[in-house]
Design a protein around this motif. Structure first.
Motif, PDB file in Angstrom:
ATOM      1  N   PRO A  41       0.935  -1.191   0.038  1.00  0.00           N
ATOM      2  CA  PRO A  41      -0.097  -0.113   0.048  1.00  0.00           C
ATOM      3  C   PRO A  41       0.839   1.243  -0.049  1.00  0.00           C
ATOM      4  N   PHE A 104      -4.670  -2.446  -3.510  1.00  0.00           N
ATOM      5  CA  PHE A 104      -3.356  -1.784  -3.212  1.00  0.00           C
ATOM      6  C   PHE A 104      -2.099  -2.143  -3.869  1.00  0.00           C
ATOM      7  N   PHE A 309      -4.248   1.100   2.704  1.00  0.00           N
ATOM      8  CA  PHE A 309      -4.274   1.915   1.630  1.00  0.00           C
ATOM      9  C   PHE A 309      -5.659   2.712   1.344  1.00  0.00           C
TER      10      PHE A 309
END
Length: 790
Positions: A41, A104, A309
């Motif tokens: 992320p 992500f 994320f």
């Protein structure tokens, strides 16, 4: 399929990170090279920030080059990650590879950014036509699960090397390198007002130093891949100038900036093996992204990374709130005060451990200590539901698919069977048209090798019209469907063709009968005639009674399905009757003179045949003949004791012999002239296994007295020989049955009972009081929900 980027060999970031991006290099106004770590992320945030700042005209992404034709589907409103690019060989669909992407994943973020802003997107990795050509001897399985060139030398972990150079040392596998990466790269704060590409140079330079020291790092296939990437990068620069961004593993960044000639790169690609391939998008799951599932570049905590994320701010507070909601839904007492304290503890742990922000380790420790009160039981629930999760992606209907996959999708929609990543139980009532069609679909898929549904044990006493299934959709099943596509373009046609092929190739009679059962369950009327001809041919030629006995149960079960499924089973009934007749004729001589192991196996066959005969239509005739066979087995001295005892027990259960006759058979088997081992085997056959033998002894103390008298009279020298068999026999009883038997035996001969000197054990009548026994029937009918028969 995992990328072979060595930086993807370990765990992804433990937090979203504020660092703009892990690696980039841009010299002399050249292309923007964004070195990333797959499924991170923090990397994904950095890629998005860098692309937004530079706004390139084209984004080049590490992935199979043939996927350019599919990139537009990533912008479809019905596309929801996690998804994966699936490539498979046209002539061998089982030869396949996946390139998964989550929300992500830096690659997915780059693709969506480009599509949203009208920039071009191209995949620049080695085409799947070469990657899947695994038949060439120079190719072998790579370390990350995809096929590739056989590597030589020692494979290195770049992150571990950089962590070691920075002084972050630890025992192998203790996560020291991962924590260093998270602290230095993913968890470090960056100045939002600064240049979003500024931090890239450092890591790219570090990777360059590693490449100078270790070359390909034990991944010689990367040299070929990077040659292809350079060729694609040159082509993009020729078309778009320097308005080019590349998103790839950080390990590859130094190779893309290396000065080489086009001729040298093409020479590396010359003569690569090829195979015709097809590509599409398929749904993926968070659970399949987890490294423990076998995906090489996977991550331990996809649910946690997606949260990091997606969380706009205060990720730890939001995470603890999600955990509290899950635990409350499972009836665990969690209050707002618990959440506040857990957040405080996670931050304090991060400070004590010298980390810039709480990572997964700190939040997990805080959840265990505060929200779970030190217990790992609720913590396992958090790990399973939130840290990993069961998110299943979605792919638009317009994605390329083999005809069989399209037909399956249509059938699923019409039957309202939605694929789910979590396992769920499906109860079917075959008397309903919808449930009957669902059953046939699931059985057809099983016959084709597509393991979406597995039969499960259902509710007891519901008859043959109910089925229970456990359903769970896994990404690999797309490959299984592609493999099954060689048999036909629809599920029904493919299952019929597959069944006919198996019938023609089968050699064992039991395999043919099992296939016949599958055809009836799946409603494959097109294949059943071929299966029946093969069954009749092999049944006529097979003279082994054990083979016939092994084949009959499947046929008997199949005959029951005709009633509820409306299938014509006349031909099957004829074959089953013939098998039953041949078994009745051949079983007594086949049971004579068997050794211990053969007798044990034959006992299982006899039990199966006994149950099967009761299921045959017009069972009175076969049942009478079978009872005569059992009587001959029970009376023959040449038959092993375990089989004689079993035959006597089956006759007693069916009411073919009276209690007194059963006691007479037992007294003969346990007479002083019988060797103790043979007597113990007879007892094992009569009351052993999961046949209710313990309850029989509890309620018929005459039989218990015979066993007790025999056992107390076994000579000391022989007792040690029969003890293992007796222990195995009685250890299979339920604890309550064993306890009751022990109490009865402890009363001793003076307590009486049939077979003892003094009759009348307290609590037991000398004979059965049928009037008192019948008094419980109304209550039993009420409990079981059955109707009282007139």
């Amino acid at each position: 399929m995992a990328s072979s980027d060595p930086t993807a060999s370990g765990e992804g970031p433990a937090s979203g990170g504020l660092l703009t991006s892990p690696a980039t290099i841009r010299r002399g106004g050249g292309p923007l090279l964004l070195g990333v770590r797959h499924h991170g992320p923090g990397s994904a945030r950095g890629v998005r920030a860098a692309l937004e700042a530079e706004k390139p005209a084209v984004v080049l992404v590490e992935g199979p080059a043939e996927a350019d034709a599919l990139v537009a589907l990533a912008g479809d409103p019905d596309m929801r990650p996690p998804v994966a690019l699936l490539a498979h060989a046209v002539d061998d669909p089982g030869r396949a590879a996946f390139w998964p992407m989550a929300s992500f994943s830096p690659e997915w973020v780059a693709i969506r950014w480009a599509l949203d802003r009208g920039a071009a997107v191209r995949f620049i990795d080695l085409p799947a036509t070469h990657t899947l050509a695994a038949s060439d001897p120079t190719w072998s399985d790579g370390d990350d699960g995809e096929e590739g060139f056989a590597g030589g030398g020692t494979r290195i972990d770049p992150i571990a090397e950089l962590a070691g150079a920075a002084g972050a040392t630890g025992a192998a596998g203790d996560g020291a390198a991962e924590r260093w990466w998270e602290d230095v790269v993913e968890l470090c704060a960056a100045d939002d007002a600064g240049d979003p590409t500024a931090p890239f140079e450092a890591l790219a330079e570090a990777m360059g130093a590693l490449r100078e020291a270790y070359g390909d790092g034990g991944h010689p296939r990367d040299l070929v891949r990077e040659a292809y990437m350079r060729i694609q990068l040159r082509a993009a620069r020729k078309e778009f100038g320097d308005s080019v961004a590349v998103v790839c593993g950080a390990w590859h960044v130094p190779a893309l900036t290396r000065k080489t000639t086009v001729a040298a790169d093409r020479a590396l690609l010359k003569g690569l093996p090829k195979v015709k391939t097809e590509l599409t998008w398929v749904p993926w799951t968070h659970r399949r992204l987890a490294r423990r599932s076998g995906y090489g570049a996977g991550i331990d905590a996809p649910g946690w990374y997606e949260h990091l994320f997606a969380a706009p701010d205060r990720p730890v507070e939001r995470w603890m709130t999600k955990v509290a909601g899950l635990l409350r839904a499972e009836d665990h007492p969690v209050s707002s005060a618990h959440v506040i304290e857990a957040v405080r503890l996670a931050r304090n742990l991060a400070a004590l451990r010298g980390r810039p922000a709480p990572g997964l380790d700190e939040t997990t420790d805080a959840v265990r200590s505060v929200l779970c009160e030190g217990s790992d039981v609720p913590l396992d629930l958090v790990r399973d539901r939130l840290v990993v999760g069961d998110v299943l992606g979605e792919v638009p209907a317009g994605a390329p698919a083999v005809p069989l996959q399209r037909d399956l999708a249509r059938r699923r929609r019409s039957l309202r069977l939605k694929p789910e990543a979590t396992e769920r139980k499906l109860e079917l009532d075959l008397r309903k048209d919808m449930d009957g069609e669902r059953s046939r679909l699931l059985h057809r898929l099983r016959l084709l090798g597509v393991g979406w549904g597995e039969p499960a044990a259902g509710r007891a006493g519901t008859g043959t019209f109910r089925e229970t299934w456990r359903l769970r959709w896994e990404p690999e099943q797309h490959v299984q469907v592609a493999e099954a596509g060689v048999w036909g373009t629809t599920v029904e046609a493919a299952a019929n063709a597959r069944a006919r092929s198996r019938a023609e190739a089968a050699t064992a009679l039991a395999d043919i009968t099992a296939l016949a059962e599958q055809c009836l369950l799946a409603g494959l009327s097109g294949a059943l005639p071929v299966v029946m001809r093969s069954l009749a041919d092999r049944a006529a030629l097979d003279t082994d009674v054990s083979h016939l006995a092994e084949a009959l149960p499947a046929l008997a079960r199949s005959l029951r399905y005709g009633d509820v499924r409306g299938t014509d089973t006349a031909a099957l009934a004829e074959v089953a009757a013939g098998l039953a007749e041949r078994i009745c004729v051949g079983l007594p001589p086949a049971c004579a003179g068997l050794d211990t192991d053969a007798a044990t196996a034959m006992r299982e066959r006899i039990d199966e045949v006994h149950q099967a005969i009761g299921l045959l239509p017009d069972a009175a005739g076969p049942a009478d003949r079978w009872a005569g066979v059992l009587r001959r087995l029970a009376d023959r001295d040449r038959v092993p004791g375990v089989l004689r005892g079993r035959a006597a027990r089956l006759l007693l259960d069916e009411g073919r012999i009276a209690d007194g006759e059963a006691a007479l058979l037992m007294s003969r088997a346990l007479s002083p002239g019988t060797p103790p081992a043979d007597a113990a085997a007879w007892i094992d056959g009569f009351v052993g296994g999961a046949s209710g033998g313990g309850l029989l002894l509890v309620h018929d103390e005459r039989l218990l007295g015979l066993v007790d008298d025999w056992l107390t009279g076994v000579p000391a020298g022989a007792f040690t020989d029969v003890l293992p068999l007796l222990r195995r026999t009685f250890s299979e009883y339920e604890p309550g049955v064993r306890r009751t038997l022990g109490e009865l035996v402890a009363r001793g001969p003076g307590a009486g009972g049939a077979g003892h000197s003094t009759p009348g054990v307290p609590g037991f009548a000398a004979t059965l009081d049928r009037e008192r026994a019948d008094a419980v029937l109304p209550l039993l009918h009420l409990v079981l929900g059955t109707e009282v028969m007139a």
